[in-house]
Design a protein around this motif. Sequence first.
Motif, PDB file in Angstrom:
ATOM      1  N   GLU A 186       0.763  -1.034   0.048  1.00  0.00           N
ATOM      2  CA  GLU A 186      -0.025   0.022  -0.080  1.00  0.00           C
ATOM      3  C   GLU A 186       0.670   1.214   0.029  1.00  0.00           C
ATOM      4  O   GLU A 186       0.375   2.194  -0.092  1.00  0.00           O
ATOM      5  CB  GLU A 186      -1.061   0.137   1.215  1.00  0.00           C
ATOM      6  CG  GLU A 186      -0.227   0.038   2.619  1.00  0.00           C
ATOM      7  CD  GLU A 186      -0.131  -1.338   2.961  1.00  0.00           C
ATOM      8  OE1 GLU A 186      -0.060  -1.730   4.299  1.00  0.00           O
ATOM      9  OE2 GLU A 186      -0.130  -2.448   2.460  1.00  0.00           O
TER      10      GLU A 186
ATOM     11  N   SER B  43       3.631   3.652  -4.923  1.00  0.00           N
ATOM     12  CA  SER B  43       2.766   4.309  -5.946  1.00  0.00           C
ATOM     13  C   SER B  43       3.454   4.121  -7.245  1.00  0.00           C
ATOM     14  O   SER B  43       4.587   4.469  -7.468  1.00  0.00           O
ATOM     15  CB  SER B  43       2.575   5.699  -5.527  1.00  0.00           C
ATOM     16  OG  SER B  43       1.894   6.487  -6.566  1.00  0.00           O
TER      17      SER B  43
ATOM     18  N   ASP C 199      -1.673   2.717  -6.915  1.00  0.00           N
ATOM     19  CA  ASP C 199      -0.974   2.121  -5.794  1.00  0.00           C
ATOM     20  C   ASP C 199      -0.669   0.464  -6.374  1.00  0.00           C
ATOM     21  O   ASP C 199      -1.634  -0.194  -6.754  1.00  0.00           O
ATOM     22  CB  ASP C 199      -1.888   1.784  -4.524  1.00  0.00           C
ATOM     23  CG  ASP C 199      -2.159   3.296  -3.751  1.00  0.00           C
ATOM     24  OD1 ASP C 199      -1.098   4.169  -4.140  1.00  0.00           O
ATOM     25  OD2 ASP C 199      -3.083   3.502  -3.006  1.00  0.00           O
TER      26      ASP C 199
ATOM     27  N   LYS D  54      -7.678  15.940  -5.631  1.00  0.00           N
ATOM     28  CA  LYS D  54      -7.347  14.599  -5.847  1.00  0.00           C
ATOM     29  C   LYS D  54      -8.429  14.036  -6.616  1.00  0.00           C
ATOM     30  O   LYS D  54      -9.338  13.755  -6.174  1.00  0.00           O
ATOM     31  CB  LYS D  54      -6.745  13.949  -4.511  1.00  0.00           C
ATOM     32  CG  LYS D  54      -6.518  12.267  -4.663  1.00  0.00           C
ATOM     33  CD  LYS D  54      -5.818  11.784  -3.384  1.00  0.00           C
ATOM     34  CE  LYS D  54      -5.354  10.676  -3.638  1.00  0.00           C
ATOM     35  NZ  LYS D  54      -4.917   9.908  -2.256  1.00  0.00           N
TER      36      LYS D  54
ATOM     37  N   SER E  58     -11.675   4.688  -1.793  1.00  0.00           N
ATOM     38  CA  SER E  58     -10.676   5.729  -1.194  1.00  0.00           C
ATOM     39  C   SER E  58     -11.302   5.961   0.331  1.00  0.00           C
ATOM     40  O   SER E  58     -10.365   6.044   1.362  1.00  0.00           O
ATOM     41  CB  SER E  58     -10.555   6.888  -1.834  1.00  0.00           C
ATOM     42  OG  SER E  58      -9.843   6.655  -2.874  1.00  0.00           O
TER      43      SER E  58
ATOM     44  N   ARG F 194     -10.596   2.942   2.794  1.00  0.00           N
ATOM     45  CA  ARG F 194      -9.350   2.658   3.301  1.00  0.00           C
ATOM     46  C   ARG F 194      -8.732   4.074   4.136  1.00  0.00           C
ATOM     47  O   ARG F 194      -7.805   3.799   4.693  1.00  0.00           O
ATOM     48  CB  ARG F 194      -8.584   2.598   2.042  1.00  0.00           C
ATOM     49  CG  ARG F 194      -8.765   1.507   1.070  1.00  0.00           C
ATOM     50  CD  ARG F 194      -7.386   1.198   0.338  1.00  0.00           C
ATOM     51  NE  ARG F 194      -7.105   2.456  -0.500  1.00  0.00           N
ATOM     52  CZ  ARG F 194      -7.306   2.699  -1.724  1.00  0.00           C
ATOM     53  NH1 ARG F 194      -8.097   2.073  -2.591  1.00  0.00           N
ATOM     54  NH2 ARG F 194      -6.872   3.868  -2.344  1.00  0.00           N
TER      55      ARG F 194
ATOM     56  N   SER G   3      -8.189   7.099   3.141  1.00  0.00           N
ATOM     57  CA  SER G   3      -7.515   7.944   2.521  1.00  0.00           C
ATOM     58  C   SER G   3      -8.200   9.174   2.248  1.00  0.00           C
ATOM     59  O   SER G   3      -7.565  10.121   2.121  1.00  0.00           O
ATOM     60  CB  SER G   3      -7.458   7.507   0.963  1.00  0.00           C
ATOM     61  OG  SER G   3      -6.519   6.267   0.933  1.00  0.00           O
TER      62      SER G   3
END
Length: 321
Positions: A3, A6, A44, A230, A241, A244, A246
Amino acid sequence: MLEDTSLTPQEVANKLKIAKNTVYELIKRGELNGYKVGKKIRIDLKDVEEYKNRTKQIKIKNTEINQNTPSKFIKTSSLLLEDIYSNDGFIICGQDMLLDILSRYLELHPNGVHALRSYTGSYNGLLALYQGNVQVATSHLWDGDSNQYNIPYVRRLVPGIPTVIIHLACRMQGFYVAKGNPKNIKTWEDLKKPNIIIINREKGCGTRILLDEQLRKLNIDRYKIKGYNKEVFSHLAVASSVARGSADVGLGNEKTSLQVQNIDFIPLQNERYELVIKKEDLNKPSFKAIIDIVRSKEFKTELLGIGGYVITETGNIIAEL
């Protein structure tokens, strides 16, 4: 750790031994999670590994025809590989999975064709229709001034060309938040909270335009919202997202929220998802087949089985512009 790694699209292409453009297409279709850092797209490593694991068992089979597909939509008893990969340039533009269902029915309809899919957002899809690059566009674009879906945008983006708008379904749009909604995010105004981080969709898709229109009407400076720049390329990537951690919140449809664990859905707005076709094409066999399919009991029943769609107006002509 996976994770923490990138990758660029080219690095993903090298790992999967595919073209870089194919990586972009996988991201657009929501099959591979991607996001923007500034103007650059990143993926990712763990999402690449998940994609590889999902696709290991995929095979092309004649038995992929839905067993419930009615005989009136089947023009041959089997699908050959050359049938699958041959095409006459007929392109349906849009991202919702109901278009996959429509394309399957269209391929099997006696007057149908094998349709290619362009997984492009509503705004760019209408431009592609205007420029003659696609045969069918779809739209779920909300105009904040008129509180109207699609008609104002079709007028602006397909000027001078008579068009017909055909209703497909209504869907609920809302916020994806962490399970239990720990930051108490309930309204558009809550995006102004300084401790909120959002995950956004790409420019030109209906979900992004809905967000931007709501922020404009509320006079909220979008660039002061953490995470606004983003971008990811599908409802599923937004929900993932948030799940997780993020981001704290993202905008998407209710149906996708049911596919991702550890998130809640906050309903905000009922949206209209509709087909846009040039009026000059309406009497051509393939386009008549599309209308026949969309109005059929079998197509509507399949949408109901998936869930997340309201089909009371499905197949109705909403406007002739």
